[in-house]
Design an enzyme around this catalytic site. Structure first.
Site, short mmCIF file in Angstrom:
data_model
loop_
_atom_site.label_atom_id
_atom_site.label_comp_id
_atom_site.label_asym_id
_atom_site.label_seq_id
_atom_site.Cartn_x
_atom_site.Cartn_y
_atom_site.Cartn_z
N ASN A 32 -19.19 -35.56 22.68
CA ASN A 32 -19.21 -34.69 23.85
C ASN A 32 -18.49 -33.38 23.49
OD1 ASN A 32 -18.15 -33.39 26.23
ND2 ASN A 32 -18.78 -35.19 27.38
N ASP A 92 -18.08 -30.67 25.50
CA ASP A 92 -17.70 -29.88 26.68
C ASP A 92 -16.48 -28.99 26.44
OD1 ASP A 92 -19.67 -31.17 28.07
OD2 ASP A 92 -18.32 -32.47 29.20
N HIS A 93 -15.48 -29.55 25.73
CA HIS A 93 -14.23 -28.80 25.66
C HIS A 93 -14.26 -27.65 24.67
CE1 HIS A 93 -12.77 -31.01 28.84
NE2 HIS A 93 -12.66 -32.16 28.21
N ARG A 108 -11.50 -17.38 27.80
CA ARG A 108 -11.47 -15.94 27.55
C ARG A 108 -12.74 -15.24 28.03
NH1 ARG A 108 -7.75 -13.41 23.92
NH2 ARG A 108 -5.78 -14.22 24.64
N HIS A 166 -21.90 -32.17 29.59
CA HIS A 166 -21.88 -32.46 31.02
C HIS A 166 -22.05 -31.15 31.77
CE1 HIS A 166 -19.54 -34.64 34.50
NE2 HIS A 166 -20.66 -34.10 34.91
N ARG A 176 -21.64 -29.63 34.84
CA ARG A 176 -20.98 -29.93 36.12
C ARG A 176 -21.45 -28.97 37.19
NH1 ARG A 176 -16.32 -33.49 35.31
NH2 ARG A 176 -15.97 -33.22 37.52
N ARG A 192 -17.75 -25.58 35.04
CA ARG A 192 -16.44 -25.19 34.50
C ARG A 192 -16.42 -25.12 32.98
NH1 ARG A 192 -13.08 -30.68 35.82
NH2 ARG A 192 -13.87 -30.28 37.90
N HIS A 193 -17.31 -25.82 32.32
CA HIS A 193 -17.36 -25.68 30.86
C HIS A 193 -18.80 -25.36 30.39
CE1 HIS A 193 -17.98 -29.96 31.50
NE2 HIS A 193 -16.69 -30.24 31.59
N GLU A 203 -25.12 -35.37 30.39
CA GLU A 203 -24.33 -36.09 31.39
C GLU A 203 -24.41 -35.29 32.68
OE1 GLU A 203 -19.91 -36.91 31.60
OE2 GLU A 203 -20.41 -37.34 29.53
N THR A 248 -11.61 -34.96 35.25
CA THR A 248 -12.70 -35.50 34.43
C THR A 248 -13.33 -36.62 35.24
OG1 THR A 248 -13.25 -36.55 32.31
CG2 THR A 248 -11.10 -37.07 33.22
N THR A 249 -14.43 -37.20 34.74
CA THR A 249 -15.10 -38.26 35.49
C THR A 249 -14.12 -39.41 35.71
OG1 THR A 249 -17.04 -37.61 34.23
CG2 THR A 249 -17.24 -39.58 35.58
N GLU A 265 -23.77 -47.05 30.44
CA GLU A 265 -22.61 -46.64 29.65
C GLU A 265 -21.40 -47.27 30.33
OE1 GLU A 265 -22.03 -42.51 28.48
OE2 GLU A 265 -19.85 -42.82 28.49
N HIS A 284 -15.24 -42.94 27.45
CA HIS A 284 -14.21 -42.36 28.30
C HIS A 284 -12.82 -42.77 27.81
CE1 HIS A 284 -13.47 -39.83 31.75
NE2 HIS A 284 -12.32 -40.46 31.81
N GLY A 285 -12.07 -41.79 27.40
CA GLY A 285 -10.68 -42.02 26.99
C GLY A 285 -10.54 -42.67 25.62
N GLY A 335 -15.30 -37.40 23.44
CA GLY A 335 -15.16 -35.95 23.48
C GLY A 335 -13.75 -35.48 23.21
N HIS A 336 -12.90 -35.66 24.19
CA HIS A 336 -11.57 -35.04 24.19
C HIS A 336 -10.78 -35.30 22.89
CE1 HIS A 336 -8.17 -33.23 26.31
NE2 HIS A 336 -7.44 -34.10 25.66
N1 PXP Z 1 -18.70 -40.68 28.88
C1 PXP Z 1 -18.71 -40.15 30.13
C2 PXP Z 1 -19.71 -40.67 31.11
C3 PXP Z 1 -17.81 -39.13 30.48
O1 PXP Z 1 -17.84 -38.61 31.73
C4 PXP Z 1 -16.93 -38.63 29.52
C5 PXP Z 1 -16.03 -37.47 29.85
O2 PXP Z 1 -16.78 -36.32 29.97
C6 PXP Z 1 -16.98 -39.20 28.22
C7 PXP Z 1 -17.85 -40.23 27.95
C8 PXP Z 1 -16.09 -38.73 27.13
O3 PXP Z 1 -14.77 -39.00 27.49
P1 PXP Z 1 -13.58 -38.41 26.62
O4 PXP Z 1 -13.67 -36.93 26.69
O5 PXP Z 1 -12.38 -38.97 27.29
O6 PXP Z 1 -13.80 -38.92 25.22
#
Ligand code: PXP
Length: 238
Positions: free
Chosen positions: A6, A8-9, A17, A42, A44, A48-49, A69, A99-100, A150, A190-191, A212-213
């Protein structure tokens, strides 16, 4: 097990910026060259991103698989039907959340989600539903025509004791087994990070993890190519 990333970030940082750097399209390319088998973004409601332009550009440039997403709202569904990603992962979305925050309430939104899945299938878009590791929610996902689930790993990732983490891991394992036995593709995310991924990577019923993160954060220090390769080794149990 496959790794989808992911990005997004990368867009979050760019938007700080208001310019063009860092470029999420370039990030996606580096992730793919380092071995990622899918790119996730994602779109949104508040943009936002990731922006609409990013999604259209990613559609043109991603060579592996684009996983969009998205909240199952009329506006975003219309965009998804036009973009035609390989996979649409439907998630719940609240404007104020960082976040979700949890899986979809597939029970309450059953008929609406079933309609969205039909619309996506008409355009050859596979659909994944982001669900908590609850057997009933996985069974409903199958009944309403999802191709993938998922499994939300947030409770596992945020467990504060070893006992809680073990219990959450068992819930994820059972959810993955049920999903597989129903003939669904099974993703998880997620996480997840470099520390907590090994027990998830050992679950044979999970086809793909979406991360992602942790990867984008680690990339700040070691570069994106290395951050992806290090995670890939862990996901593949090396
Ligand atoms: N899967 C889903 C459905 C999510 O919403 C997210 C966060 O955007 C992720 C995976 C990735 O999560 P993380 O950024 O915590 O790795």
């Amino acid at each position: 097990m496959r790794l989808a990333i992911n990005i997004d970030h990368v867009a979050t940082l760019r938007n700080a910026r208001g310019g063009k750097e860092p470029n999420p399209i370039e990030a996606a390319k580096i992730c793919e060259e380092a071995g990622a088998e899918g790119i996730v973004c994602h779109l949104r409601e508040d943009r936002r991103h990731i922006t609409d332009d990013d999604v259209y550009l990613l559609r043109r440039t991603v060579r592996t698989k684009l996983d969009l997403e998205m909240a199952a709202t009329d506006e975003i569904v219309r965009i998804a039907l036009d973009v035609k990603p390989e996979l649409a992962t439907l998630v719940p979305e609240r404007r104020q959340e960082l976040t979700t925050e949890g899986g979809l309430d597939v029970k309450a939104r059953r008929s609406y989600l079933a309609d969205v899945i039909k619309e996506m299938h008409a355009k050859n878009i596979a659909v994944s539903l982001f669900v908590n590791p609850l057997p009933e929610h996985i069974e409903i996902s199958k009944e309403i025509g999802a191709d993938f689930i998922e499994i939300h790993t947030g409770e596992y990732a945020e467990a504060t004791t070893e006992k809680q983490q073990r219990e959450e891991l068992v819930r994820v394992q059972r959810a993955a087994r049920l999903g597989k036995s129903l003939g669904l593709g099974v993703n998880a995310g997620h996480g997840l990070n470099y520390i907590n991924i090994p027990p998830i990577a050992a679950i044979g019923d999970i086809d793909e993890v979406s991360i992602g993160h942790a990867i984008i954060s680690h990339a700040m220090f070691v570069g994106l190519d290395r951050a992806v390769r290090e995670m890939l080794d862990l996901v593949q149990g090396k």
